[in-house]
Design a protein around this motif. Structure first.
Motif, PDB file in Angstrom:
ATOM      1  N   LEU A   1      -4.762   4.593  -4.784  1.00 13.60           N
ATOM      2  CA  LEU A   1      -5.485   3.920  -3.704  1.00 13.60           C
ATOM      3  C   LEU A   1      -5.278   4.677  -2.400  1.00 13.60           C
ATOM      4  O   LEU A   1      -4.147   4.979  -2.015  1.00 13.60           O
ATOM      5  CB  LEU A   1      -4.977   2.483  -3.549  1.00 13.60           C
TER       6      LEU A   1
ATOM      7  N   VAL B   1       0.864  -1.185   0.000  1.00  6.60           N
ATOM      8  CA  VAL B   1       0.000   0.000   0.000  1.00  6.60           C
ATOM      9  C   VAL B   1       0.901   1.236   0.000  1.00  6.60           C
ATOM     10  O   VAL B   1       1.264   1.781   1.045  1.00  6.60           O
ATOM     11  CB  VAL B   1      -0.965  -0.001   1.201  1.00  6.60           C
TER      12      VAL B   1
ATOM     13  N   ASP C   1       3.193   1.119  -5.957  1.00  6.75           N
ATOM     14  CA  ASP C   1       2.570  -0.173  -6.230  1.00  6.75           C
ATOM     15  C   ASP C   1       1.061  -0.067  -6.448  1.00  6.75           C
ATOM     16  O   ASP C   1       0.488  -0.849  -7.214  1.00  6.75           O
ATOM     17  CB  ASP C   1       2.836  -1.141  -5.076  1.00  6.75           C
ATOM     18  N   ARG C   2       0.414   0.870  -5.767  1.00  2.15           N
ATOM     19  CA  ARG C   2      -1.046   1.008  -5.880  1.00  2.15           C
ATOM     20  C   ARG C   2      -1.398   2.490  -6.035  1.00  2.15           C
ATOM     21  O   ARG C   2      -1.973   3.100  -5.138  1.00  2.15           O
ATOM     22  CB  ARG C   2      -1.737   0.403  -4.660  1.00  2.15           C
TER      23      ARG C   2
END
Length: 391
Positions: free
Chosen positions: A76, A68, A72-73
């Motif tokens: 989000l 997170v 990577d995200r």
């Protein structure tokens, strides 16, 4: 018969309560990890802490989302992650990284019926946390002192390098603690002049490598070794410095490394590994989960000290320092003596006079730092090389 069965059940329940064996309420823990759950570093240590709770608390269950972070995200948000974990049944949400601070405060405000804990944060200390959000961290400053001590007892050049993550209050205090441990070993144990010790922190810009965003930690470690630093301490989540040390050692250089975060980070690395300061999240997470399940948890700020009677006690100490294969018996004996002095209070390295890097006072002569003074360090310490704030 039905009435007898009901009475028997009530009697059994009362007996269990009186004997202290009543089953805890089933509890699902939702864990938010900043990096991969198997990174051999910070996130893996937290993930294994959650698995420890599952193993030691009947009725508990761990669910998690790793990686997170913006790389990577992308896009989000922490509230979105929390919504998903709660939808999957989470009763207790643990956010694992400092950079989740704002998001977890927002999420806790949106879910007042759930309990939240932010690892490494301080919102409960500053009064900025909602009533259902607490903070938990461990006094890694001491394990970092042990890392610095071991590095300074081993170095043959007097040049110790550090691969640091991003610059904030947490990393300034940890890097400063490592320096204080190194300076103590260099001057008080080895009897050398502090001016002959070089302690240089090179920051990469995040907790681990993000290609194209951070500096490459393998290149940073390599540049330190190539510049005459024979011991490199890691301050990042992954053991990149150990990989580089092995490469340099295979090429004939006498170098050493200390990884970070994860107890098993030295395994299989050979004599180049001097030891690892690590987090042991299991006992703290278990205490937290049990109190939430029992309805007795009172959110607050917790900064847990080591278990000095046995620094690496797996069921008691929130931090540890595991000496590596490269530690000689002489260094190990000096390390054990240093731990005993820290634990007894005979030695307190956060004692003045200590100045910040720019020469302004941090602690007056004889003054011992409070937890808040250490937590909110504004700069690195005088005698250290490296940036104290982002450029």
């Amino acid at each position: 018969m039905k009435r007898i069965t009901m009475l028997s059940a009530l009697a059994l329940s009362a007996l269990l309560l009186m004997s202290g064996l009543a089953f805890a309420k089933d509890l699902t823990i939702g864990l938010i990890l900043v990096g991969p759950y198997n990174d051999k570093g910070y996130s893996q240590a937290q993930h294994e802490g959650g698995k420890y709770v599952e193993a030691h608390m009947p009725g508990s269950k761990l669910i998690y989302l790793d990686k997170v972070n913006p790389a990577d995200r992308p896009g989000l948000t922490i509230p979105q992650v929390v919504d998903d974990l709660i939808e999957k049944g989470a009763d207790l949400i643990i956010a694992g990284s400092d950079d989740m601070k704002d998001g977890i405060i927002e999420a806790a405000s949106q879910h007042p019926d759930k309990m939240f804990v932010h690892v490494s944060g301080d919102a409960a200390w500053t009064g900025n946390a909602p009533a259902n959000l607490g903070n938990l961290f461990s006094k890694m400053i001491y394990s970092k002192m042990l890392a610095g001590f071991t590095a300074a007892m081993t170095t043959q050049t007097g040049k110790i390098g550090v691969v640091g993550p991003l610059i904030n209050e947490e990393t300034r205090r940890l890097m400063s603690a490592a320096y204080l441990g190194a300076r103590y070993a260099w001057t008080e144990v080895r009897g050398k002049d502090a001016k002959d010790l070089t302690f240089n922190v090179k920051w990469i810009g995040f907790w681990f490598n993000i290609p194209g965003v951070t500096a490459d930690p393998t290149q940073v470690a390599g540049s330190l070794y190539d510049s005459g630093y024979d011991v490199v301490i890691s301050g990042i989540d992954t053991p990149d410095n150990v990989v580089v040390a092995k490469q340099r050692a295979d090429a004939g250089k006498k170098v050493w490394a200390l990884p970070y975060d994860y107890e098993k980070a030295c395994e299989g690395q050979g004599d180049i590994c001097l030891g690892v300061p690590y987090f042991n999240w299991g006992p703290g997470f278990l205490k937290l989960a049990e109190s939430v399940a029992a309805g007795t948890y009172k959110p607050g700020f917790e900064w847990d000290a080591p278990y000095w009677a046995d620094y690496n006690a797996s069921d008691k100490s929130p931090v540890g320092f595991l000496p590596g294969p490269g530690v000689t018996p002489e260094v190990k004996a000096a390390l054990d003596a240093f731990i005993a002095k820290l634990g007894s209070g005979k030695v307190n390295l956060f004692t003045g006079p200590l100045n910040y890097q720019d020469g302004t006072p941090f602690l007056k002569a004889g003054e011992q730092a409070t937890d808040k003074q250490i937590w909110y360090m504004q700069q690195l310490l005088e005698g250290m090389e490296g940036l104290s704030s982002p450029e």
